[in-house]
Design a protein around this motif. Sequence first.
Motif, short mmCIF file in Angstrom:
data_model
loop_
_atom_site.label_atom_id
_atom_site.label_comp_id
_atom_site.label_asym_id
_atom_site.label_seq_id
_atom_site.Cartn_x
_atom_site.Cartn_y
_atom_site.Cartn_z
N HIS A 206 0.82 -1.12 0.30
CA HIS A 206 0.58 0.14 0.19
C HIS A 206 1.06 1.19 -0.37
N ILE A 207 0.86 1.93 -0.90
CA ILE A 207 1.71 3.46 -1.12
C ILE A 207 0.56 4.39 -1.11
N ARG A 208 1.38 5.65 -0.41
CA ARG A 208 0.64 6.40 -0.56
C ARG A 208 0.75 8.01 -0.41
N ASN A 209 -0.20 8.86 -0.84
CA ASN A 209 0.65 10.31 -1.24
C ASN A 209 0.06 11.18 0.68
N LEU A 210 0.26 11.32 1.43
CA LEU A 210 -1.56 11.71 2.65
C LEU A 210 -0.99 13.08 2.79
N ASN A 211 0.26 13.25 2.57
CA ASN A 211 0.04 15.19 2.97
C ASN A 211 -0.62 15.30 1.56
N GLU A 212 -0.49 14.53 0.52
CA GLU A 212 -1.43 15.36 -0.67
C GLU A 212 -0.23 17.21 -1.46
N THR A 213 0.71 16.85 -1.26
CA THR A 213 1.59 17.67 -1.71
C THR A 213 1.27 17.82 -3.45
N ASP A 214 1.57 18.91 -3.76
CA ASP A 214 1.97 19.20 -5.45
C ASP A 214 2.08 18.69 -6.06
N ASN A 215 3.46 17.61 -5.53
CA ASN A 215 4.22 16.75 -6.17
C ASN A 215 4.09 15.52 -6.47
N GLN A 216 3.53 14.76 -5.88
CA GLN A 216 2.59 14.21 -6.33
C GLN A 216 3.06 12.90 -6.06
N ALA A 221 4.92 4.17 2.87
CA ALA A 221 5.02 2.99 1.61
C ALA A 221 4.58 1.77 2.47
N VAL A 222 3.47 1.48 2.41
CA VAL A 222 3.45 -0.42 4.35
C VAL A 222 3.20 -1.93 2.57
N PHE A 223 4.75 -2.78 2.88
CA PHE A 223 3.73 -3.36 2.27
C PHE A 223 5.00 -5.19 2.94
N SER A 224 4.46 -5.46 2.54
CA SER A 224 4.86 -7.15 3.08
C SER A 224 5.96 -7.89 2.30
N LEU A 225 6.49 -8.55 2.35
CA LEU A 225 7.62 -9.58 1.22
C LEU A 225 7.70 -11.03 2.22
N ASP A 226 6.98 -12.12 1.30
CA ASP A 226 7.18 -13.27 1.48
C ASP A 226 8.59 -13.78 1.46
N TRP A 227 9.32 -13.71 2.07
CA TRP A 227 11.21 -14.05 2.06
C TRP A 227 11.32 -15.75 2.38
N GLU A 228 11.34 -16.22 1.02
CA GLU A 228 12.12 -17.98 1.59
C GLU A 228 11.45 -18.26 3.08
N ILE A 232 8.46 -10.45 5.96
CA ILE A 232 8.74 -9.78 6.28
C ILE A 232 8.37 -7.99 6.43
N ASN A 233 7.40 -7.59 7.49
CA ASN A 233 6.54 -6.15 6.88
C ASN A 233 7.93 -5.06 7.30
N ILE A 234 6.96 -4.18 6.15
CA ILE A 234 8.37 -3.14 6.01
C ILE A 234 7.47 -1.38 6.24
N THR A 235 7.48 -0.49 7.13
CA THR A 235 7.02 0.95 6.54
C THR A 235 8.14 1.75 6.41
N VAL A 236 7.91 2.53 5.25
CA VAL A 236 9.10 3.47 5.16
C VAL A 236 8.27 4.74 5.42
N SER A 237 8.39 6.20 5.56
CA SER A 237 7.64 6.90 5.62
C SER A 237 8.69 8.12 5.93
N SER A 238 7.95 9.47 5.56
CA SER A 238 8.10 10.66 5.15
C SER A 238 7.87 11.41 6.35
N LEU A 239 6.96 11.04 7.08
CA LEU A 239 6.39 11.98 7.26
C LEU A 239 6.69 12.83 8.84
N GLY A 240 7.07 11.84 9.32
CA GLY A 240 7.94 12.77 10.73
C GLY A 240 8.29 13.53 10.52
N SER A 241 9.64 14.01 11.86
CA SER A 241 10.10 15.24 12.22
C SER A 241 11.54 15.24 11.66
N MET A 242 11.87 13.48 12.34
CA MET A 242 13.35 13.60 12.39
C MET A 242 12.89 11.73 12.02
#
Length: 337
Positions: A206-216, A221-228, A232-242
């Motif tokens: 699941h991939i989102r632009n939650l801040n709805e910035t103009d650059n789109q 991104a929240v995704f799961s991998l079936d890895w042998e 593996i559950n992965i969350t990557v985000s630029s929404l935080g302050s640091m």
Amino acid sequence: MKVAIVGFGFNAEKSHVPAYRNRSDIDLTAVVDPVTARRAAALRQYPNIRVYEKFGDLLEEYSDEIDIVDICLPNTFHLESVKQALGADKHVLCEKPLVLNKNEYHELVHIADERKRVLYPCHNYKFAPSIVHAAYLINEGKIGQPLFASFNIFGGGFQGTLPQNKRQSENNPELFGGGIMIDHGLDAISVAQTLFGGSPQQISAHIRNLNETDNQLEDLAVFSLDWEEKLINITVSSLGSMPKSYYRIQGTEGEISIENNDIFLSVKNQPVEQIFIPTNFDDPGHANWFNGLIDNLVDCINTKNTKPFPLMEAGLVLDIIEKANHSNHNGGAWMGI
């Protein structure tokens, strides 16, 4: 070996240059940057280097004095700059992501192979000290058979909000190519491969632009991998302050948790062991990781290994991200890789 940096921005100044400065086998001799202020910044640090506005001018005037071209340009300029460097018979270190699609990737791999030159993507998370130590613990069987992992990488605003990139990202978002999935998603996939080896068979994303910035560009991104036989559950985000990163790997006999400079090893019926490994995930420059990467690059050059593992991994990452986008467009359905 003599190195020329193309693009003297944040990554070059805060990550690459500090490592070069402390090495006796690397000599930074030239910098290319179209911005006068950035060339001046390079000269302040290295008064005796050559500076150029255009990459072509360096290759025309100074090519014989360069062994490695280090490309630190925005993503959209990687393809042509790498082609120029390989065409001049130079080894190439290129900031991530190497390119943005598989056609470009195959083109560069073919040129590097034809020219017998090392093309090395800068997958620096493989050399993060705590990740390297966690891989050692897993390989030693400290937690038994790994079963599940959770990776959380918070970018604290993504690269577009760095002061020198902010205006460029607002006016020309296409310069940065992709978004957080191609940047921090790449890091998470690289960490998974470093810890577990092999490759995934399926992905749900699941991939989102939650801040709805103009650059789109996506900011989550929240995704799961079936890895042998591991999930593996992965969350990557630029929404935080640091910037922050947290990793947790659970196995049949225990688990490993990584929080910035600390590894916590918990084994059944034993006290929790805390291991201090200076890694500084919250430092966006990651300068203290870079020496391991350069060691591996130099070794590949010396042994004529024109298929370094990070180059193969770059292709895997593009496959995974392509299927992640398909999954996202289909409501998070599992997609084979």
